[in-house]
Design a protein around this motif. Structure first.
Motif, PDB file in Angstrom:
ATOM      1  N   SER A 166      40.203  45.286  41.067  1.00 13.52           N
ATOM      2  CA  SER A 166      41.639  45.454  40.877  1.00 13.52           C
ATOM      3  C   SER A 166      41.987  45.624  39.399  1.00 13.52           C
ATOM      4  N   ALA A 167      41.273  44.964  38.502  1.00 16.33           N
ATOM      5  CA  ALA A 167      41.503  45.179  37.072  1.00 16.33           C
ATOM      6  C   ALA A 167      41.112  46.596  36.678  1.00 16.33           C
ATOM      7  N   TRP A 168      40.056  47.113  37.281  1.00 14.20           N
ATOM      8  CA  TRP A 168      39.643  48.487  36.995  1.00 14.20           C
ATOM      9  C   TRP A 168      40.698  49.478  37.482  1.00 14.20           C
ATOM     10  N   VAL A 169      41.289  49.209  38.655  1.00 15.48           N
ATOM     11  CA  VAL A 169      42.340  50.085  39.180  1.00 15.48           C
ATOM     12  C   VAL A 169      43.566  50.042  38.275  1.00 15.48           C
ATOM     13  N   ILE A 170      43.915  48.871  37.784  1.00 19.61           N
ATOM     14  CA  ILE A 170      45.118  48.735  36.943  1.00 19.61           C
ATOM     15  C   ILE A 170      44.928  49.397  35.584  1.00 19.61           C
TER      16      ILE A 170
ATOM     17  N   ILE B 129      39.186  58.801  48.032  1.00 24.00           N
ATOM     18  CA  ILE B 129      38.294  58.389  49.123  1.00 24.00           C
ATOM     19  C   ILE B 129      38.059  56.872  49.139  1.00 24.00           C
ATOM     20  N   PRO B 130      37.518  56.224  48.088  1.00 23.37           N
ATOM     21  CA  PRO B 130      37.324  54.772  48.235  1.00 23.37           C
ATOM     22  C   PRO B 130      38.577  53.955  47.906  1.00 23.37           C
ATOM     23  N   PHE B 131      39.555  54.543  47.227  1.00 26.83           N
ATOM     24  CA  PHE B 131      40.718  53.781  46.778  1.00 26.83           C
ATOM     25  C   PHE B 131      42.009  54.305  47.400  1.00 26.83           C
ATOM     26  N   PHE B 132      41.985  54.731  48.648  1.00 24.10           N
ATOM     27  CA  PHE B 132      43.163  55.363  49.226  1.00 24.10           C
ATOM     28  C   PHE B 132      44.284  54.380  49.514  1.00 24.10           C
ATOM     29  N   PHE B 133      44.002  53.090  49.600  1.00 23.45           N
ATOM     30  CA  PHE B 133      45.032  52.130  49.949  1.00 23.45           C
ATOM     31  C   PHE B 133      45.430  51.229  48.780  1.00 23.45           C
ATOM     32  N   ILE B 134      44.793  51.375  47.636  1.00 21.59           N
ATOM     33  CA  ILE B 134      45.088  50.494  46.505  1.00 21.59           C
ATOM     34  C   ILE B 134      45.896  51.259  45.470  1.00 21.59           C
ATOM     35  N   ASP B 135      47.125  50.815  45.243  1.00 17.18           N
ATOM     36  CA  ASP B 135      47.882  51.338  44.118  1.00 17.18           C
ATOM     37  C   ASP B 135      48.011  50.203  43.095  1.00 17.18           C
ATOM     38  N   GLU B 136      48.782  50.436  42.059  1.00 20.79           N
ATOM     39  CA  GLU B 136      48.848  49.459  40.986  1.00 20.79           C
ATOM     40  C   GLU B 136      49.516  48.159  41.419  1.00 20.79           C
TER      41      GLU B 136
ATOM     42  N   LEU C  63      47.684  44.589  41.315  1.00 24.70           N
ATOM     43  CA  LEU C  63      48.201  43.477  40.515  1.00 24.70           C
ATOM     44  C   LEU C  63      48.271  42.191  41.327  1.00 24.70           C
ATOM     45  N   VAL C  64      48.694  42.292  42.578  1.00 25.15           N
ATOM     46  CA  VAL C  64      48.736  41.110  43.442  1.00 25.15           C
ATOM     47  C   VAL C  64      47.324  40.592  43.702  1.00 25.15           C
ATOM     48  N   LEU C  65      46.394  41.501  43.987  1.00 30.29           N
ATOM     49  CA  LEU C  65      45.006  41.084  44.202  1.00 30.29           C
ATOM     50  C   LEU C  65      44.410  40.440  42.954  1.00 30.29           C
ATOM     51  N   LEU C  66      44.738  40.988  41.788  1.00 27.85           N
ATOM     52  CA  LEU C  66      44.219  40.428  40.542  1.00 27.85           C
ATOM     53  C   LEU C  66      44.760  39.030  40.293  1.00 27.85           C
ATOM     54  N   THR C  67      46.063  38.838  40.453  1.00 26.03           N
ATOM     55  CA  THR C  67      46.633  37.515  40.191  1.00 26.03           C
ATOM     56  C   THR C  67      46.140  36.478  41.195  1.00 26.03           C
TER      57      THR C  67
END
Length: 90
Positions: free
Chosen positions: A17-21, A30-37, A41-45
Motif C-alpha cells: 500500500s505504501a508503494w501504491v501511494i 492487472i494486479p492493482f485493479f481494485f486498489i486506489d490511493e 491509505l486505509v490499508l497502510l494506516t
C-alpha cells in the motif's frame, strides 16, 4: 506461528500500500485493479497500527477512537437516557 504470520502479512500489506501511494505514475491495471490511493491509505494506516506504529494521529481527516469524557464535547444534546429526573415535553 500464527502471530508471526499475521505480522508478516501486515508488513507485506503495508509495503504494497505504501508503494501504491508513493509511486509517481499510474500502476498497471492487472494486479492493482481494485486498489486506489484511498484504499491504500486505509490499508497502510490499519496495517501499521497492527504493527504498533500509529500514523492516524498525523491525519486530521481520520477519526480517532479516543473519546473524551466530557458529554458536551460528544455532540449529544439533552439529558442522558439514564437520567433520573422526569422529562417534561410541552
Amino acid at each position: 506461528m500464527k502471530k508471526a504470520f499475521a505480522k508478516l502479512f501486515a508488513l507485506v500489506i503495508a509495503l504494497v500500500s505504501a508503494w501504491v501511494i508513493f509511486t509517481p505514475f499510474d500502476l498497471p491495471p492487472i494486479p492493482f485493479f481494485f486498489i486506489d490511493e484511498a484504499i491504500a491509505l486505509v490499508l497502510l494506516t490499519k496495517s501499521l497500527a497492527y504493527l504498533g506504529i500509529d500514523i492516524a494521529q498525523f491525519m486530521p481527516f481520520l477519526k480517532s477512537r479516543k473519546q473524551s469524557k466530557d458529554p458536551a464535547a460528544s455532540g449529544s444534546f439533552g439529558p442522558k437516557p439514564t437520567a433520573k429526573d422526569p422529562i417534561i415535553d410541552v
